[in-house]
Design an enzyme around this catalytic site. Structure first.
Site, mmCIF file in Angstrom:
data_model
loop_
_atom_site.group_PDB
_atom_site.id
_atom_site.type_symbol
_atom_site.label_atom_id
_atom_site.label_comp_id
_atom_site.label_asym_id
_atom_site.label_seq_id
_atom_site.Cartn_x
_atom_site.Cartn_y
_atom_site.Cartn_z
ATOM 1 N N GLU B 28 0.181 5.488 5.376
ATOM 2 C CA GLU B 28 0.899 5.609 4.124
ATOM 3 C C GLU B 28 -0.026 6.157 3.043
ATOM 4 O O GLU B 28 -1.044 5.552 2.704
ATOM 5 C CB GLU B 28 1.447 4.232 3.729
ATOM 6 N N GLU B 57 5.735 0.906 9.410
ATOM 7 C CA GLU B 57 4.527 0.413 10.076
ATOM 8 C C GLU B 57 4.674 0.325 11.589
ATOM 9 O O GLU B 57 3.757 0.664 12.334
ATOM 10 C CB GLU B 57 4.131 -0.961 9.508
ATOM 11 N N PHE B 80 -2.519 -2.855 4.011
ATOM 12 C CA PHE B 80 -2.775 -4.294 3.945
ATOM 13 C C PHE B 80 -2.530 -4.977 5.289
ATOM 14 O O PHE B 80 -1.610 -4.610 6.022
ATOM 15 C CB PHE B 80 -1.877 -4.951 2.889
ATOM 16 N N PHE B 83 0.899 -5.922 6.024
ATOM 17 C CA PHE B 83 1.807 -4.838 6.424
ATOM 18 C C PHE B 83 1.698 -4.594 7.931
ATOM 19 O O PHE B 83 2.661 -4.202 8.581
ATOM 20 C CB PHE B 83 1.486 -3.536 5.674
ATOM 21 N N MET B 85 1.509 -6.767 10.021
ATOM 22 C CA MET B 85 2.351 -7.754 10.701
ATOM 23 C C MET B 85 3.706 -7.162 11.080
ATOM 24 O O MET B 85 4.337 -7.594 12.033
ATOM 25 C CB MET B 85 2.546 -9.000 9.817
ATOM 26 N N HIS B 126 0.108 -9.755 -0.530
ATOM 27 C CA HIS B 126 -0.979 -8.783 -0.405
ATOM 28 C C HIS B 126 -2.353 -9.450 -0.313
ATOM 29 O O HIS B 126 -3.362 -8.789 -0.439
ATOM 30 C CB HIS B 126 -0.993 -7.815 -1.599
#
Lengths: 326, 322
Positions: B28, B57, B80, B83, B85, B126
């Site tokens: 991203e 993702e 992050f 993300f 996950m 985050h």
């Protein structure tokens, strides 16, 4: 009669289909005898899709399969001995007994694996297509998945990503009408999954998955386009599974019916192999005897595969920790 | 020469993309380079090899797997840890398993690059420390550096590694400055580093917590307590021998990590010390962990949710006194 596909190609497709059918019927039979462990999802009835698609591909083109993957691997040129041995959990199997039915793969044939997670293989095909684009090899990737997987996020994310990147990947949905035991009409509000392509700005094509010739000609056209950078495409093959979702399901469902009666009738009465057989007899000079010989050779090949698998050794404790870190 | 941590990461990316044409980067906003690490790569290596992706993702992480098994070496920047996950299936069922479950037919050389841990107060979605969730996946390497020099050497090794690697940068570490060698170098994955020698207690950590441990150790030194700081650098496979050697010398062990106590990174280290070095211990091995709550936004609350130099020093005093 009009026949645009060469007889040799049709016979090749027929051979692949019959080999799949014989393999799956045998696997079902030995499973019922208690010779196999685990889950077993058979491709009986859907052979025209895998065989028609793979006949339109080169050896080095990629496919990614599903939990119902034996047929895809056979169609891509896989060795039935190694598939059968894998079903038996033997060390001579494709995965040395570490994968089983749901994870057969042959990377030397571009078959990047069957996959036990519904929709899990879709992005992997996108990545293979990305490699093809980066390396400039013009290879095409096909991801097989079912109607059920088209409700997974991985489908929607992958098709959008591939569309934006214009990747040479065919999203090949085998719509057999059921996600496991749930009919399509209870899992989505559309009839044609090909319609979903519109939402991603790519073509959506419907093909009769019971007609191997139609599958082959459709996919062959798109493979050509994809090699020239016109990808991706969503192709929906409407098909019917003659087997259930999973072998032994009658027992674990306590015999509860789940098939829609009108669909079940079609699945029983139509057969993609019969269809191709009739087509060959009507449109080429192939004879009943020619086709019977192919059937018998396939049956023999599968008998031999069972013998090979049964006579192969199981893995040993030393095999538990091989193929871990590179 | 002293450099920012984020600059060290950027240098590793430039050098490895230069060295090997099969390396490519996607994620991203990698072209614009949100956190600066990937900035400039697209101008040099083009859109083919520096690919902005949709915010998807799962597909991107999975596409990396597909690319890796077909001869490419993807680096995926998913910003992050939390993300990542969203892509957990592709890491835990595909990237890690494909080599083993297909009987060694393939290898999966890829790097997932994310940041992780409490940062500039960015709230519950985050700031989490998800690295233990990746330590719990077999056959994935997990890395978290504590300084610019290590970051560069470890990332270069991760990119060259033929196994899937999840590479965590701590969210607050990008602006850290440190000496980075001018000549090319690699730091092997799986090897820890003693960041400060000591004789009374072993502090074990990764990422920013190593720096908190060093600060605590400096304070404790003035009080006559000598703490050894072990920086594991790689969480999996981890340098158990280095830790056990250190505990043999110090007789005390404190794991310091931002992740939760339950099945956190510290749980693994303490359990191993208890299993394999119990007779070396003068007091029970212990751990400082993140509190078992989503990381709160307010700076006052956030700093209470994870260990810091003061809580570390206090715990060490308590353990050494026993």
């Amino acid at each position: 009669m009009n026949c645009t596909v060469a007889k040799e190609t049709l016979l090749d497709i027929y051979t692949r289909m019959v080999t799949i059918r014989k393999f799956e019927e045998k696997a079902g039979a030995i499973f019922a005898q208690g010779q196999l462990n685990g889950f077993l999802h058979l491709y009986v009835g859907e052979e025209a899709v895998g065989a028609g698609v793979c006949a339109a591909l080169n050896d080095d083109d990629y496919i990614v399969s599903t939990h119902r993957g034996h047929g895809h691997l056979i169609a891509k040129g896989g060795d039935v001995n190694k598939i059968m041995a894998e079903l038996y959990g033997k060390v001579t199997g494709y995965c040395k007994g570490k994968g089983g039915s749901m994870h057969v793969a042959d990377f030397s044939k571009g078959m990047l694996g069957a996959c036990g997670i519904v929709g899990g293989g879709i992005p992997i095909a996108v990545g293979a297509a990305l490699s093809s684009k980066l390396q400039g090899t013009r290879q095409v990737a096909v991801t097989f998945f079912g109607d059920g997987a088209s409700n997974e996020g991985s489908f929607h994310e992958s098709i959008n990503f591939a569309a934006v990147q214009k990747l040479p990947v065919i999203f090949l949905v085998e719509n057999n009408g059921y996600g496991e035991f749930t009919p399509q009409c209870r899992a989505m509000c559309i009839e044609d999954i090909a319609d979903r392509a519109k939402g991603y700005g790519i073509p959506g094509v419907i093909v009769d998955g019971m007609d191997a010739v139609a599958v082959y000609t459709t996919v062959a056209q798109w493979v050509e386009k994809l090699r020239n950078g016109e990808g991706p495409v969503l192709i929906e093959a409407k098909t019917h599974r003659k087997s259930g979702h999973s072998e032994g399901e009658v027992a674990f469902l306590d015999g509860q019916p789940y098939r829609l009666p009108e669909e079940e009738k079609i699945a029983k009465e139509t057969d993609c192999i019969d269809n191709l057989r009739q087509y060959l007899l009507a449109n080429t000079d192939a004879t009943q005897a020619d086709l019977d010989a192919i059937d018998q050779a396939a049956a023999k090949k599968i008998e031999d595969a069972v013998e090979f698998a049964k006579n192969s050794p199981f893995p040993t404790a030393e095999d538990l920790f091989t193929d871990t870190w590179v | 020469m002293k450099k920012y941590y984020i600059r060290a990461i950027q240098e590793a990316l430039f050098e490895e993309m230069e060295r090997d044409n099969s390396v490519f980067l996607m994620g991203e906003d990698v072209r614009i380079g949100c956190f600066a690490a990937t900035r400039g790569l697209c101008a040099k290596y083009g859109e083919q090899r520096v690919i902005d992706t949709p915010i998807s993702e799962l597909a991107v992480a999975g596409a990396a797997v597909g690319a890796a098994v077909t001869g490419s070496r993807p680096i995926v920047d998913l910003m992050f840890g939390q993300f990542l996950m969203l892509a957990y299936d592709q890491v835990s069922s595909q990237a890690n398993a494909m080599r083993y479950m297909f009987g060694g037919q393939t290898k999966v050389p890829l790097v997932y690059l994310v940041q992780n841990g409490t940062g500039p107060c960015v709230g519950p979605h985050h700031s989490n420390s998800v690295h233990p969730l990746f330590m719990n996946i077999p056959l994935v390497k997990v890395v978290m550096p504590s300084c610019p020099a290590d970051a560069k050497g470890l990332l270069k090794s991760a990119i060259r590694d033929d196994n899937p690697v999840v590479f965590f940068n701590h969210t607050s570490i990008g602006g850290m400055k440190g000496e980075v060698p001018d000549e090319e170098y690699l730091i092997p994955l799986g090897k820890g580093d003693i960041k400060k020698e000591g004789k009374d207690i072993t502090l074990c950590a990764v990422g920013i917590m190593v720096n908190h441990c060093l600060k605590a150790a400096a304070q404790l030194e003035k009080e006559g307590i000598s703490a050894e700081v072990v920086d594991l650098r790689t969480l999996k496979p981890w340098d158990k021998e280095l830790v056990l050697e250190s505990v043999k010398k110090t007789g005390r062990f404190l794991a310091v990590d931002e992740s939760y106590k339950t099945c956190g990174a510290g749980a693994e280290w303490v359990a191993t010390v208890a299993e394999e070095a119990f007779s070396d211990l003068k007091c029970p091995a212990s751990r400082l962990s993140g509190e078992e709550i989503p990381i709160p936004f307010s700076p006052v609350l956030q700093q209470l949710a994870v260990p810091n130099k003061d809580t570390i020093a206090a715990k060490v005093r308590e353990m050494v006194k026993k």
